[in-house]
Design a protein around this motif. Structure first.
Motif, PDB file in Angstrom:
ATOM      1  N   LEU A 225     138.639 -29.618   3.503  1.00 12.36           N
ATOM      2  CA  LEU A 225     138.335 -31.052   3.547  1.00 12.36           C
ATOM      3  C   LEU A 225     137.670 -31.380   4.878  1.00 12.36           C
ATOM      4  O   LEU A 225     138.149 -30.961   5.935  1.00 12.36           O
TER       5      LEU A 225
ATOM      6  N   THR B 281     143.710 -38.278  -5.999  1.00 11.64           N
ATOM      7  CA  THR B 281     142.276 -38.312  -5.717  1.00 11.64           C
ATOM      8  C   THR B 281     142.050 -38.829  -4.310  1.00 11.64           C
ATOM      9  O   THR B 281     142.837 -39.623  -3.781  1.00 11.64           O
TER      10      THR B 281
ATOM     11  N   GLU C 180     130.172 -34.942  -0.147  1.00 14.81           N
ATOM     12  CA  GLU C 180     130.505 -34.960  -1.567  1.00 14.81           C
ATOM     13  C   GLU C 180     129.682 -33.934  -2.332  1.00 14.81           C
ATOM     14  O   GLU C 180     128.453 -33.974  -2.328  1.00 14.81           O
TER      15      GLU C 180
ATOM     16  N   ARG D 220     135.555 -35.215 -11.920  1.00 16.19           N
ATOM     17  CA  ARG D 220     134.740 -36.273 -11.333  1.00 16.19           C
ATOM     18  C   ARG D 220     133.771 -36.810 -12.381  1.00 16.19           C
ATOM     19  O   ARG D 220     133.324 -36.067 -13.273  1.00 16.19           O
TER      20      ARG D 220
ATOM     21  N   TYR E 132     140.570 -40.882   4.744  1.00 17.20           N
ATOM     22  CA  TYR E 132     140.464 -40.842   3.288  1.00 17.20           C
ATOM     23  C   TYR E 132     141.301 -41.958   2.659  1.00 17.20           C
ATOM     24  O   TYR E 132     142.394 -42.269   3.135  1.00 17.20           O
TER      25      TYR E 132
ATOM     26  N   ASP F 155     136.058 -40.681  -7.438  1.00 17.27           N
ATOM     27  CA  ASP F 155     136.378 -40.065  -6.153  1.00 17.27           C
ATOM     28  C   ASP F 155     135.937 -38.603  -6.145  1.00 17.27           C
ATOM     29  O   ASP F 155     136.116 -37.897  -7.147  1.00 17.27           O
TER      30      ASP F 155
ATOM     31  N   PHE G  31     144.532 -29.192  -1.204  1.00 17.58           N
ATOM     32  CA  PHE G  31     143.089 -29.290  -1.015  1.00 17.58           C
ATOM     33  C   PHE G  31     142.720 -28.414   0.178  1.00 17.58           C
ATOM     34  O   PHE G  31     143.355 -28.485   1.229  1.00 17.58           O
TER      35      PHE G  31
ATOM     36  N   TRP H 212     137.093 -35.939  -4.560  1.00 16.00           N
ATOM     37  CA  TRP H 212     138.137 -34.908  -4.525  1.00 16.00           C
ATOM     38  C   TRP H 212     139.284 -35.313  -5.433  1.00 16.00           C
ATOM     39  O   TRP H 212     139.777 -36.442  -5.382  1.00 16.00           O
ATOM     40  N   SER H 213     139.739 -34.385  -6.267  1.00 18.14           N
ATOM     41  CA  SER H 213     140.876 -34.654  -7.145  1.00 18.14           C
ATOM     42  C   SER H 213     141.594 -33.348  -7.449  1.00 18.14           C
ATOM     43  O   SER H 213     140.986 -32.266  -7.446  1.00 18.14           O
TER      44      SER H 213
END
Length: 230
Positions: free
Chosen positions: A161, A47, A55, A78, A166, A144, A158, A146-147
């Motif tokens: 981004l 994450t 977000e 999330r 991070y 978080d 990912f 992003w996961s």
């Protein structure tokens, strides 16, 4: 105005725009998740928490049931995500969890229940089937934004981004105390970034049997319940 002056002005405005709008400048992260022996870890969660204003809202996710198994075995979502639990088998399942982060029950059913389940608290949720005791799955809920879950080679990717700094964390069903582990700070500033993360687990991933024993859910749930106790 002269052309050199205009060109200089455009360049200055572009630099200012980039500095205040990092969300528009995206990059990719290719990560490798391994255990302390350097072996790839499948089913591990990475994450990321990064720049503010980048977000997205939680999206609906799916935890299927296929060939008497939860698919995927580990699902990362999330906080605030709705998760559907379709049953793709030709027999009925009875899905439930007693985990502190989410207690729920979907009584014997086939097909797809009419309503998804809202996962509104962070934490590890252990899933079981009241009919098939060997069925064990996990929904890892994180605050978080992003996961992602690693594939069979321990790889995670990912895309898009925002550039920035991070904070990373790691989790696996065999994590000590079933709790996430901090993984330091990661700076995304290039089109593609490659990173290797090491995650401590309680047993090598390759000792997990292909067919779980009858007490698998009970063991996993008791572990989660014990570790969640004050």
């Amino acid at each position: 105005m002269t052309r050199p002056f205009l060109d200089l002005l455009r360049a200055g405005l572009l630099g200012l725009f980039c500095s205040i709008s990092p969300v528009l400048w995206a990059a990719s992260l290719h990560a490798e998740l391994v255990d302390t022996q350097g072996q790839p870890l499948a089913g591990a969660v990475l994450t990321l928490r990064g720049p503010l204003g980048a977000e997205a809202e939680p999206e609906q996710a799916v935890m299927d049931q296929q060939a008497l198994q939860f698919v995927p075995n580990v699902l990362a979502v999330r906080t605030g995500t709705l998760v559907a639990f379709p049953n793709s088998d030709n027999i009925r399942h009875h899905v439930y969890s007693f985990s502190p982060s989410k207690k729920f029950e979907l009584r014997l059913y086939q097909g797809t229940p009419s309503e998804p389940v809202l996962f509104d608290k962070p934490g590890a949720v252990v899933l079981g089937c009241n009919i098939h005791d060997w069925m064990v799955g996990y929904v890892y809920v994180t605050d978080d934004p992003w996961s992602a879950v690693s594939d069979s080679q321990g790889r995670v990717q990912f895309d898009r981004l925002p550039v920035g700094s991070y904070s990373a964390s790691l989790w696996h069903p065999q994590s000590p105390n079933m709790l996430p582990q901090t993984a330091g700070t990661l700076v995304i500033g290039e089109p593609q970034v490659q990173q290797r993360f090491t995650l401590a687990i309680q047993a090598p991933a390759d000792v997990v049997p292909a067919v779980a024993p009858a007490s698998a859910f009970g063991d996993a749930f008791k572990k989660a319940q014990r570790d969640a106790a004050p």
